[in-house]
Structure formats: C-alpha cells, structure tokens
Design a protein around this motif. Sequence first.
Motif, short mmCIF file in Angstrom:
data_model
loop_
_atom_site.label_atom_id
_atom_site.label_comp_id
_atom_site.label_asym_id
_atom_site.label_seq_id
_atom_site.Cartn_x
_atom_site.Cartn_y
_atom_site.Cartn_z
N GLU A 89 8.61 -2.55 -3.13
CA GLU A 89 7.33 -2.26 -3.77
C GLU A 89 7.46 -1.03 -4.70
O GLU A 89 8.20 -0.09 -4.41
N LYS A 102 5.50 1.95 -5.81
CA LYS A 102 4.37 2.56 -5.12
C LYS A 102 3.85 3.81 -5.81
O LYS A 102 4.50 4.39 -6.67
N THR A 146 10.10 0.44 0.65
CA THR A 146 9.09 -0.43 1.24
C THR A 146 9.41 -1.85 0.80
O THR A 146 9.27 -2.18 -0.37
N ILE A 191 -0.64 7.47 1.45
CA ILE A 191 -0.28 6.30 2.25
C ILE A 191 -0.48 6.53 3.74
O ILE A 191 -0.72 5.59 4.50
#
Length: 596
Positions: free
Chosen positions: A254, A256, A264, A435
């Motif tokens: 990902e 991010k 991730t 996050i």
Amino acid sequence: MQVYEAPLRDMRFVIHELFGDDGFGNLPPHEEFTPDLIDAVIEEAAKLAQDVLLPINASGDLEGCVWENGVVRTPAGFKEAYAQFRDGGWCALASDPKWGGQGLPETVNKLVEEMISSANLSFGLYPGLTHGGTTALKAHASADLQERFLPKMVAGTWSGTMCLTEPHCGTDLGMLRTKAVPQPDGSYRITGNKIFISAGDHDLTENIIHLVLARLPDAPPGVRGISLFVVPKYLPKEDGSVGPSNGVSCTGIEHKMGLKASATCQMSFDDSTGWLVGEPNSGLAAMFTMMNTERVSVGVQGLGVATAAYQSAVAYAKDRIQGRALSGPKRPDLAADPIIVHPDVRRMLMTMRAYTEGCRMLSIWVARALDAERHSPDPEVRQRAEDMTALMTPVVKALLTDLGHETAQIGVQVYGGHGYIREHGMEQYARDARITMIYEGTNGVQALDLVGRKMPAHGGRYLRSFFHPVAAFIEQHKAVPGMEKMIEALEKAFGALQLSTATIAQKGLADPEEAGAASSDYLRLLGLVAMAYLFAKAAKVAGMKKMMGQDPDGFYAAKLVTVRFFYERILPQVAGLFQAIKAGKRSMMDLPEEAF
C-alpha cells in the motif's frame, strides 16, 4: 531535525515509585529483575533508540519500502539496524525463557516499545508483530507447533504477522472467505487473499510466519466458524532450516499516508500449507490473544510518537525567536524572544507534556496488570488483574492513540509553517500517528467494545477493578493537607463517570443505539478520570519527596506543575463529555439518511 532523548527519569519514576500499593507487584518470576537491572536495560534501550533507530527514521520515511517482482525491500539501513536489534537480544526481551526469551516484565517491555516508537515507529512494527504472534502461539498452539516455530520467532530470526482483513471485509470478520482444506497428514491447505498486512513481506528475516484466519469446509457461518492457522512463507525442514516456498506471496504494498518504512502488504495464499492453532472454529478467541497484546502496544505507539513530537516542539520553541514576551523582553540580547515565552505556546507545550506523562502512567499501570494476570500466585490478584486488563485495553488503545495524534498535531502548530514542511520532521509524526487510531480495531470499535462488552460483563465486575481503587484513594486522601482541592476535583470527575455509567446502562438496555452514541465520549471520560487518579498518585509521591528535600534536579517540582495543569486545563473536559452522554442519540440519529 527530529529530536528525541528517552525520558528515562520519568520512566524510572513511573516504574519504580508510583505503583507500590496496587497489589500487582512482587511476582515470583520477576524477583531477579531489581530496579538497578531494569534501569540498565532501559538505559541500553535508550542508546539503541537514539543512536541506531532515530537516524534512519526520516530517511526511511523518505525512501519507503519498495515492492519489486513479488519481493519487498525495506529502506536503507533497516536490515543493519534489525540485525543489531536482533543480535542484542531485544526481540526476546519479554518472551518466555523456555523458548529463549529473557522473561522481563511486560512493564519493562512497554517502556522499550515506547522508546522504539518514539525513535522509529515504522521499524517497531516488525519485531512488535512477532512478539504478538509468539504470545498467541504460546497460549494456543500444540507443543509440536511451539517447538517448530517459537524458538526462531523469539530469537527474531523468523518474524510474524497476523492476517485478518480481506478485501471485502474489515472489522466484520464473520464475512471472511479464506478457505482451509484438511489434508491426510493433519495439515491444511490455505487459499485466499488478505490485505493491510503489516510486515507481510520484507527482507529483515529469513522466514515470515503468518497467523491466518480461515474457514474449514464445514464451518458454521459468521465468527463462530473462524479457525486460526500458522502458515510460514517458507516451509521449515526437519532440521529447522528454511525449506521451499509455501505458496505465500505479496501481490503489492500500500502507498500510505505514513509509516512508509513499514511494509503494508496485500497477501495471497495459494494452496499454502498451514497447521491449526487451537481448536477448530475457535480462531477468533486465539487471535484475540494476539490482538489484545497488540492493542496495548498500539496505545504505546501513540505515546511514543507523542513524546518525540513534544520533545521536538520544545527544542524548536526554545530556539525560534519571534515577538516579545507580553510581560517585557526576556532576551534583550536577541532581536526577539524565543516563542516559548508566549502563553499560547506554553499552553500547547504543557498540553503535550501532560498528555505524554499521563499516557505513560496509564500504560504502565495496565502493563503491571498484564504481568500480574500471567504470573501472580494469588488467584484473586490474577482475577482482578484480568478484569482490569479486559476493561482498560480498549481505553489504552483508543485514548493513547487519540492523544498521540492530537499531540503530533499540536506539535505542527508549535512549528507553524515549518511544521508543515518536511525539513524539520514534525509532519512525519503527524502522518505516522494517524494510523494508530485505525489499525488493530478503529477507536470507534474500541469504544463499542468498552460499552457493549466490557461495561456490562459479569454484572459490571470489570468496572469494579477500576472503580474500587479510585474510590478508596479518594476516601483515604480527602483530608490530606495540600491535596484537598485536587481530591475534590477528582471526586467530581469520578462522580461524572459513575453517573455516565448508570445513564448508559439504563438507556442502552432499552436501546443499543443509545450506548453506541455515547461510547466514544464515555471512553474518553473514563480515560481522563484514570489519568486524574494517576496524576493524584504522582502528586502524592512528588509532594512527599519535595517536602523531604529529595529533589535536587527539580523533577518532582516539575511533576507537581504538570499535575496542576492537567487538573486545571484538561480534566474540566469531563463536564462536557458528561453533558454529551446525557444528551443521548437523537441529534446524531434523527437526520434522515437522504439528507446527508
């Protein structure tokens, strides 16, 4: 430039001075860990965090992880830092000595986790997830699986993940589709796709051990039909070395907002060999062993980022000159005064300071309960500790990450325009902290867990593990000279918590949406009262030390100022939270969906 120096003095205060009367100490497995030994451990951890991890934090964020040809590469310096981390025994710090761990208390482990999170949160996810995986395997796996996987995971030679989320389902795990087909040899073939898997693939360890939730062919629907499997990236050989690929692949990473140096991953399991952990269709309970450990650790991540943001903001506020103090120039030798002289900057810095100190006390109190739950020889103490960790885990996860993010945002404000650009590194803290409020269960889910499960459990028994010590402390210190005003404020806040509890219990019984509407406000209210209680305990200790002339470095005097700021400027939030809870659900639920 990012600034971080481990707050060892405050850590020693919290771990050695604050909790002598909570009943969670004097655990037989930890008798050898004297204060001097613990101090030596956290001092070495501080050196590792400051000298090894902090220097690659900003560069790791800038470079990020790279996915090429199905393989993930971590940023420059991460492999070398991880090797130093592993070889120093830090992966094994709080693990069971039976599997090669050092067996230190969870309290010490949480202090080390905080330092790692302050210095380099992305790095901390790699060993942190492995520790959670070993906890689940130790609690639920067969002896054979433990022998096969735990020694190398504890040593850090192999790492671990947990694979829950799928493209079509997040928190609602009852919808997951990954399949597990039994094989004649007792193993299973695992097929499916998972997303948002932290540390799902990387180049730091020789093998990665995935804990995967999947469904057996005859599994009942919903969460009652979920089983847990251990699925290695590479199949281990009989001698324990790494064997052939196991059909586990990373199909992408990902891109991010933050934590760019933590991979991730999107993961694919294609007829991968796995082994059942625990009983069939009981995977969710087994996975929660890992998730509960991780949720406290995520709270500590929020604290870690907050501490680094606070220290960086203080350094900037002492260096940046702008305007003159309202009471007259403080640095006439300079063109302007440092901005730390201005009341509004002080308001921001004191808020950050109070948040970090309060969060540290709360995290270590819960860590002490975790230790007592696992190791106390007294069944009554174990039960009380278990009740407290059940109640406070969602609070630690949600409140500490909420305040960690808030502290990072305040840090950006202290820097002004310089906080919004990359040069100083404050904007990384703001991005990285975000996050923590989402993964391991969003903070809204934590609040629902608190009011929907924990609050009514066993007739309110979990609540008593917190309410009773607070009520006893208030009663015992009402007449203590110098503490009267503070105890009066604590008693009022505690009263608002009790009334809020009764309001939610009464309304929620008739209408679950009423409990849901109050849940986030209630979690914060409970967390603020918990901090107020701990700050009162801190004030008692600090006041006695100061009175006895045992404050050569001014630490206790500073602690008393922070306590006063918390009580005068932060605790009053409780009144507003109480009013919001009493207002009920109507203002948020009455607007028709089509009107949004």
